[in-house]
Scaffold this motif. Structure first.
Motif, PDB file in Angstrom:
ATOM      1  N   ALA A  58       0.824  -1.214   0.000  1.00  0.00           N
ATOM      2  CA  ALA A  58       0.000   0.000   0.000  1.00  0.00           C
ATOM      3  C   ALA A  58       0.854   1.259   0.000  1.00  0.00           C
ATOM      4  N   LEU A  59       1.960   1.236   0.750  1.00  0.00           N
ATOM      5  CA  LEU A  59       2.848   2.399   0.778  1.00  0.00           C
ATOM      6  C   LEU A  59       3.555   2.598  -0.561  1.00  0.00           C
ATOM      7  N   CYS A  60       3.899   1.491  -1.227  1.00  0.00           N
ATOM      8  CA  CYS A  60       4.476   1.594  -2.576  1.00  0.00           C
ATOM      9  C   CYS A  60       3.465   2.234  -3.528  1.00  0.00           C
ATOM     10  N   LEU A  61       2.233   1.752  -3.467  1.00  0.00           N
ATOM     11  CA  LEU A  61       1.177   2.333  -4.293  1.00  0.00           C
ATOM     12  C   LEU A  61       0.990   3.812  -3.971  1.00  0.00           C
ATOM     13  N   ALA A  62       0.946   4.121  -2.672  1.00  0.00           N
ATOM     14  CA  ALA A  62       0.723   5.504  -2.249  1.00  0.00           C
ATOM     15  C   ALA A  62       1.833   6.421  -2.741  1.00  0.00           C
ATOM     16  N   TYR A  63       3.097   5.946  -2.655  1.00  0.00           N
ATOM     17  CA  TYR A  63       4.226   6.775  -3.086  1.00  0.00           C
ATOM     18  C   TYR A  63       4.143   7.056  -4.587  1.00  0.00           C
ATOM     19  N   PHE A  65       1.444   6.929  -6.532  1.00  0.00           N
ATOM     20  CA  PHE A  65       0.321   7.835  -6.774  1.00  0.00           C
ATOM     21  C   PHE A  65       0.701   9.267  -6.428  1.00  0.00           C
ATOM     22  N   ALA A  66       1.447   9.422  -5.332  1.00  0.00           N
ATOM     23  CA  ALA A  66       1.881  10.757  -4.916  1.00  0.00           C
ATOM     24  C   ALA A  66       2.785  11.386  -5.969  1.00  0.00           C
ATOM     25  N   LEU A 213      -7.178   4.403  -0.583  1.00  0.00           N
ATOM     26  CA  LEU A 213      -5.965   5.229  -0.590  1.00  0.00           C
ATOM     27  C   LEU A 213      -5.924   6.096  -1.844  1.00  0.00           C
ATOM     28  N   GLU A 214      -6.630   5.654  -2.890  1.00  0.00           N
ATOM     29  CA  GLU A 214      -6.657   6.414  -4.131  1.00  0.00           C
ATOM     30  C   GLU A 214      -7.786   7.439  -4.173  1.00  0.00           C
ATOM     31  N   SER A 215      -8.625   7.489  -3.109  1.00  0.00           N
ATOM     32  CA  SER A 215      -9.780   8.388  -3.151  1.00  0.00           C
ATOM     33  C   SER A 215      -9.361   9.856  -3.204  1.00  0.00           C
ATOM     34  N   ALA A 216      -8.166  10.166  -2.702  1.00  0.00           N
ATOM     35  CA  ALA A 216      -7.658  11.533  -2.827  1.00  0.00           C
ATOM     36  C   ALA A 216      -7.438  11.878  -4.292  1.00  0.00           C
ATOM     37  N   VAL A 217      -7.043  10.883  -5.101  1.00  0.00           N
ATOM     38  CA  VAL A 217      -6.878  11.101  -6.536  1.00  0.00           C
ATOM     39  C   VAL A 217      -8.237  11.333  -7.183  1.00  0.00           C
ATOM     40  N   ASN A 229      -1.053  18.857  -2.714  1.00  0.00           N
ATOM     41  CA  ASN A 229      -1.853  18.368  -1.597  1.00  0.00           C
ATOM     42  C   ASN A 229      -2.331  16.927  -1.732  1.00  0.00           C
ATOM     43  N   VAL A 230      -2.574  16.463  -2.961  1.00  0.00           N
ATOM     44  CA  VAL A 230      -3.015  15.079  -3.144  1.00  0.00           C
ATOM     45  C   VAL A 230      -1.955  14.080  -2.669  1.00  0.00           C
ATOM     46  N   PRO A 231      -0.673  14.258  -3.023  1.00  0.00           N
ATOM     47  CA  PRO A 231       0.347  13.326  -2.513  1.00  0.00           C
ATOM     48  C   PRO A 231       0.413  13.293  -0.981  1.00  0.00           C
ATOM     49  N   ILE A 232       0.326  14.463  -0.350  1.00  0.00           N
ATOM     50  CA  ILE A 232       0.371  14.512   1.114  1.00  0.00           C
ATOM     51  C   ILE A 232      -0.797  13.734   1.704  1.00  0.00           C
ATOM     52  N   ALA A 233      -1.980  13.914   1.117  1.00  0.00           N
ATOM     53  CA  ALA A 233      -3.187  13.247   1.620  1.00  0.00           C
ATOM     54  C   ALA A 233      -3.094  11.733   1.456  1.00  0.00           C
TER      55      ALA A 233
END
Length: 442
Positions: A58-63, A65-66, A213-217, A229-233
């Motif tokens: 999930a953190l790999c995905l989040a990074y 996406f950020a 985790l992608e809902s910010a996108v 702001n999206v990457p931070i979120a």
């Protein structure tokens, strides 16, 4: 002058990065946490190993996406906007289509979990048919509540979210006083799984917890300065949700014995009954029922927005674009609701947990398609943003995108062959519909 005034007002109504981070965290927690302990108990406390795998993925995905969010202006179509860099308009469509189907399935599963908590809170035992009817009523109420626009949805969700925040925070603080290490150790592998099978069996439900985790996108056009702001979120929300998940689910497995936890359709309520008394347990069940409904309300709005933005881009029928005077795409919402009601009938099962599992596994598989497309597009997105292959950030992002892609494919495998078959069917339906839809060059 009037136009400028209107623009300023629009900006004022946009979310702050803190609000988007909270929404991202709540979208994950509200949609995942309330049924997690019971599902993980089907494997045992060895499921903590799955948490380590899933949190890493999930953190790999989040990074990634950020990084994508920081490097592109194509944020209005969410993950589809990222996929378009490598796979063109068809990739954009497929990412949005499978994501929309995933949310449709996930929201139906959430409605089933709400009914499960309601059953235990009221001390009743509904037949499978009545469970389906109750879930349909929950879905209808949550969708109709969105007819009056996102502002009202935000107000309701900001109130109901405390129904999950308070019990989870209480559990994560005072729950340690009721934790029994003997109960936890005894529950390590009660069903005698091999290590690989045990970890794999827990992957779908732990990943289900992080869906969001992608809902910010998906909501990037609702926040000021989305590149920043999206990457931070995304990263902040993922870390916060992961810490809460791991602490709460492992605590409950050290408070409630495995056999009782597996049978429970309201594990947090069961845990508080063990810690205090049945009355407190019922109060917690009621709080979580309303909180999960508030989360469902938010996700129904997000689902309608995914359909609307996709229709605006020309991937879905134009009817999904039509809004009422409150800015809500009502006709699209009604069509989506019809699909959810049909799903509720199609997944009727004598076992509520089994019905929940079927929906979750397929929701995870379909949600992983846009994840994989986004990871596959990361390299091309960076190149078009002007980064060179020698850039250290370019190399790190590519490496993590590869890890996240491998993790996503492994997670698909862990959901089982039936879910994979059904997920493939969803993809083929998407291609058929895309082929039949009018295109810009027609």
């Amino acid at each position: 002058m009037n136009g400028k005034r209107g623009g300023l007002m629009a900006d004022e109504k946009k979310m702050t990065v803190f609000q988007l981070t909270i929404i991202t965290t709540v979208n994950m927690i509200g949609s995942g946490v309330i049924m997690l302990p019971s599902k993980l108990a089907e494997v045992g406390t060895m499921s903590v190993l799955s948490w380590l795998v899933t949190l890493t993925g999930a953190l790999c995905l989040a990074y990634v996406f950020a990084r994508c969010g920081m490097l592109t202006d194509n944020t209005q179509n969410g993950m589809g906007g990222y996929a378009e860099y490598a796979f063109g308009r068809s990739g954009n469509m497929m990412a949005n289509f499978t994501y929309a189907i995933s949310l449709l399935l996930a929201n139906t599963a959430m409605a089933v979990s709400i009914v499960g908590y309601g059953e235990m809170a009221l001390g009743i035992n509904l037949s499978p048919q009545r469970v389906a009817i109750a879930a349909m009523a929950v879905l209808a109420i949550s969708m109709v509540a969105n007819f009056f626009g996102s502002h009202n949805t935000g107000i309701i969700s900001s109130i109901t979210v405390w129904g999950v925040i308070i019990p989870v925070l209480l559990l994560c603080t005072i729950g340690w006083f009721f934790f029994n290490s003997h109960t936890y150790i005894q529950s390590w592998n009660p069903h005698h799984f091999g290590l690989f099978k045990g970890v794999s069996a827990s992957i779908p439900i732990t990943l289900w917890a992080f869906l969001g985790l992608e809902s910010a996108v998906a909501n990037s056009d609702s926040v000021n300065d989305p590149k920043k702001n999206v990457p931070i979120a995304i990263i902040g929300g993922t870390i916060a949700a992961g810490a809460i998940y791991i602490a709460s689910t492992n605590l409950i497995q050290g408070i409630v014995d495995n056999s009782s936890l597996v049978k429970s359709t309201a594990p947090f309520g069961t845990a508080f009954s063990y810690m205090f008394n049945p009355t407190i347990g019922v109060i917690v069940m009621i709080m979580l029922t309303f909180s999960c409904w508030g989360s469902l309300l938010t996700w129904q709005f997000t689902l309608a927005e995914v359909f609307r933005s996709s229709a605006k881009a020309g991937y879905f029928p134009k009817i999904f674009r039509k809004r009422n005077r409150f800015g809500a795409p009502v006709w699209g919402m009604l069509i989506i609701l019809m699909g959810q009601l049909l799903l509720s009938l199609m997944t009727i099962s004598p076992n509520l947990n089994a019905q929940f599992n079927d929906l979750v596994d397929l929701a995870v598989v379909t949600n992983l398609v846009p994840y994989i497309l986004s990871m596959g597009a990361a390299r091309q997105l960076q190149l078009q943003a002007g980064l060179t292959t020698n850039n250290v950030h370019f190399k790190i992002t590519n490496f993590l995108a590869l890890l996240a892609g491998i993790y996503s494919i492994y997670s698909m495998y862990s959901c089982g062959l039936l879910s994979l078959d059904l997920g493939a069917g969803v993809v083929f339906v998407g291609w058929l519909l895309y082929g039949l839809m009018p295109h810009e060059d027609d």
